[in-house]
Design an enzyme around this catalytic site. Structure first.
Site, PDB file in Angstrom:
ATOM      1  N   CYS A   1     -18.293  -7.213   2.860  1.00  0.00           N
ATOM      2  CA  CYS A   1     -19.389  -7.021   3.799  1.00  0.00           C
ATOM      3  C   CYS A   1     -19.418  -5.561   4.234  1.00  0.00           C
ATOM      4  CB  CYS A   1     -19.197  -7.935   5.001  1.00  0.00           C
ATOM      5  SG  CYS A   1     -20.645  -8.001   6.037  1.00  0.00           S
TER       6      CYS A   1
ATOM      7  N   SER B   1       5.170  -6.582  -2.284  1.00  0.00           N
ATOM      8  CA  SER B   1       4.887  -6.717  -0.857  1.00  0.00           C
ATOM      9  C   SER B   1       5.395  -8.071  -0.375  1.00  0.00           C
ATOM     10  CB  SER B   1       3.379  -6.599  -0.626  1.00  0.00           C
ATOM     11  OG  SER B   1       3.103  -6.807   0.737  1.00  0.00           O
ATOM     12  N   GLY B   2       6.211  -8.056   0.680  1.00  0.00           N
ATOM     13  CA  GLY B   2       6.872  -9.275   1.141  1.00  0.00           C
ATOM     14  C   GLY B   2       5.930 -10.389   1.560  1.00  0.00           C
TER      15      GLY B   2
ATOM     16  N   THR C   1       0.842  -1.209   0.000  1.00  0.00           N
ATOM     17  CA  THR C   1       0.000   0.000   0.000  1.00  0.00           C
ATOM     18  C   THR C   1       0.877   1.258   0.000  1.00  0.00           C
ATOM     19  OG1 THR C   1      -1.684  -1.223   1.206  1.00  0.00           O
ATOM     20  CG2 THR C   1      -1.857   1.176   1.255  1.00  0.00           C
TER      21      THR C   1
HETATM   22  N1  PLP Z   1      -1.991  -4.550  -4.269  1.00  0.00           N
HETATM   23  C1  PLP Z   1      -2.517  -5.769  -4.435  1.00  0.00           C
HETATM   24  C2  PLP Z   1      -2.823  -6.260  -5.816  1.00  0.00           C
HETATM   25  C3  PLP Z   1      -2.780  -6.581  -3.327  1.00  0.00           C
HETATM   26  O1  PLP Z   1      -3.314  -7.792  -3.492  1.00  0.00           O
HETATM   27  C4  PLP Z   1      -2.471  -6.072  -2.034  1.00  0.00           C
HETATM   28  C5  PLP Z   1      -2.783  -6.878  -0.833  1.00  0.00           C
HETATM   29  O2  PLP Z   1      -3.629  -7.747  -0.858  1.00  0.00           O
HETATM   30  C6  PLP Z   1      -1.912  -4.799  -1.924  1.00  0.00           C
HETATM   31  C7  PLP Z   1      -1.681  -4.067  -3.060  1.00  0.00           C
HETATM   32  C8  PLP Z   1      -1.561  -4.214  -0.582  1.00  0.00           C
HETATM   33  O3  PLP Z   1      -0.407  -4.795  -0.073  1.00  0.00           O
HETATM   34  P1  PLP Z   1      -0.073  -4.669   1.500  1.00  0.00           P
HETATM   35  O4  PLP Z   1      -0.972  -5.591   2.207  1.00  0.00           O
HETATM   36  O5  PLP Z   1       1.358  -5.069   1.625  1.00  0.00           O
HETATM   37  O6  PLP Z   1      -0.266  -3.243   1.866  1.00  0.00           O
END
Ligand code: PLP
Length: 394
Positions: free
Chosen positions: A325, A198-199, A72
């Site tokens: 939801c 994202s790790g 994010t």
């Molecule tokens: N983008 C996508 C396509 C995702 O699936 C996710 C998490 O599910 C994110 C961004 C966000 O990643 P994070 O949970 O590391 O913030």
């Protein structure tokens, strides 16, 4: 009860080797990598190694890798950097099926006067490329598109798109959070300017992410502070998680090189084909030709996704539904709505997402348990009752 974990697009288990790699950086080696003494400096060397391991996963140079706290943050930083570096440009282009990390940010930006163009997808979740290319103009600050969709696994042709966007002098960002470690990525062979990872989606811990920034890309940091990450993201490094991410990236690269995802794909295909065969009125959501090997979103018509999940949970099976939801009502997800999946199918959609730890025994267990769950729920479903009564009358 044993857990059968088929929710790997939500998060993954941390690989034991990754835990082992990170633990010393929570105990013995606690120095600050910015310190002058070698106790801290040695930690700095380990961060360098992790940066190289992550760079190798996506074909980048180590100094193009910036560590962040999550996907994010990487997404938000990329978009804010692009609009800040191009203050005269007011259009942002994205798709209708992005993750909330992107979608909700655009809602905020559109209130601040940005013109956000949401490129539609067809009923298979494929991007309307004509619409996208016709939307590009010299008022566009950034095009940001996900590489692979978290709900359906559908892959967008980002290599091709990035080249086209770049030829018009527009910044291209991709959210590769679901793609990384599951399919090969080579940023060098593309026009991608920025890319998010994202790790916790590939067996590193939660709370560590990456923003790849191509050398020469105009950039403005979001986290302004110390000189860390060459001034691109202030804040003392999350050392143990960075070390973990490096190890996870190295393992993911080796797994891809050894074609390890072929086995995951075979298990996914077995699960999908068996469920479609054994359960009537079920169908796959999304383009099965261009899809992550670990993901299948299956619609079981005339039943409620949340009810299916609860019954699966009784058997220890973990997956996700295609509903959100909100305010007490079960709204189908924006992804399935954008694809025009009919109401009765969207409501009963379940996402199964596998990992390299998924076993055939687990898949066989799910294949055995799912048909009676759906049958039981259909017996209770007024929609199903209505449908079967109508059929009997005709
Ligand atoms: N983008 C996508 C396509 C995702 O699936 C996710 C998490 O599910 C994110 C961004 C966000 O990643 P994070 O949970 O590391 O913030």
């Amino acid at each position: 009860m044993d857990v059968v974990y088929l929710d790997n697009n939500a998060t993954t288990r941390v690989a034991p080797e990754v835990v082992e790699a990170m633990l010393p950086y929570l105990s013995e080696y606690y120095g600050n990598p910015s310190s002058m003494h070698s106790f801290g400096g040695d930690v700095g060397e380990k961060i360098k190694e992790a940066r190289r391991q992550v760079a190798d996963l996506i074909g980048a140079a180590p100094n193009e890798i910036v560590f962040t706290s999550c996907g994010t943050e990487s997404d938000g930083t990329a978009i804010r950097a692009a609009i800040e570096s191009n203050p005269d440009r007011k259009q942002i282009i994205t798709s209708r099926v992005e993750h909330p990390a992107i979608k909700n940010l655009y809602e905020t930006l559109s209130k601040k006067g940005y013109r956000v163009t949401f490129v539609p997808v067809d009923n298979q979740g494929r991007l309307d490329l004509d619409y996208l290319y016709k939307s590009l103009d010299d008022d566009t600050a950034i095009v940001s598109l996900m590489w692979a969709n978290n709900e359906t696994g559908v892959i967008f042709p980002v290599e091709e798109i990035s080249q086209e966007v770049k030829d018009q002098g527009i910044i291209f960002h991709t959210d590769a959070v679901q793609a990384a470690g599951k399919i090969p990525i080579d940023v060098n062979a593309t026009g991608i300017d920025m890319l998010s990872l994202s790790g916790h989606k590939f067996h590193a811990p939660k709370g560590i992410g990456v923003l790849y920034i191509r050398k020469g890309t105009k950039f403005a940091p979001y986290m302004i502070g110390g000189h860390q990450e060459e001034g691109r993201r202030g804040g003392t490094e999350n050392v143990a998680s960075i070390v973990a991410l490096g190890k996870a990236a190295e393992m993911a690269r080796q797994h891809l090189e050894n074609n390890g995802y072929a086995r995951v794909g075979e298990l996914r295909d077995k699960l999908e084909a068996s469920l479609l065969e054994r359960i009537s009125h079920s169908m796959v959501n999304g383009d099965t030709q261009h899809r992550l090997p670990n993901t299948t979103s299956i619609a079981f018509e005339y039943v409620e996704g949340e009810a299916i999940l609860l019954m699966m949970n009784e058997h220890g099976i973990c997956a996700s539904s295609g509903s959100a939801c909100t305010s007490g009502s079960l709204e189908p997800s924006h992804v399935l709505r954008a694809m025009g999946v009919p109401f009765t199918a969207a409501h009963g959609s379940i996402r199964f997402s596998l990992s390299r730890y998924t076993t055939e025994k687990e898949i066989d267990f799910v294949i055995e348990k799912m048909p009676p769950i759906i049958e039981r729920l259909r017996e209770l479903s007024p929609f199903w009752k209505q449908k079967t009564e109508l059929k009997a009358q005709s």
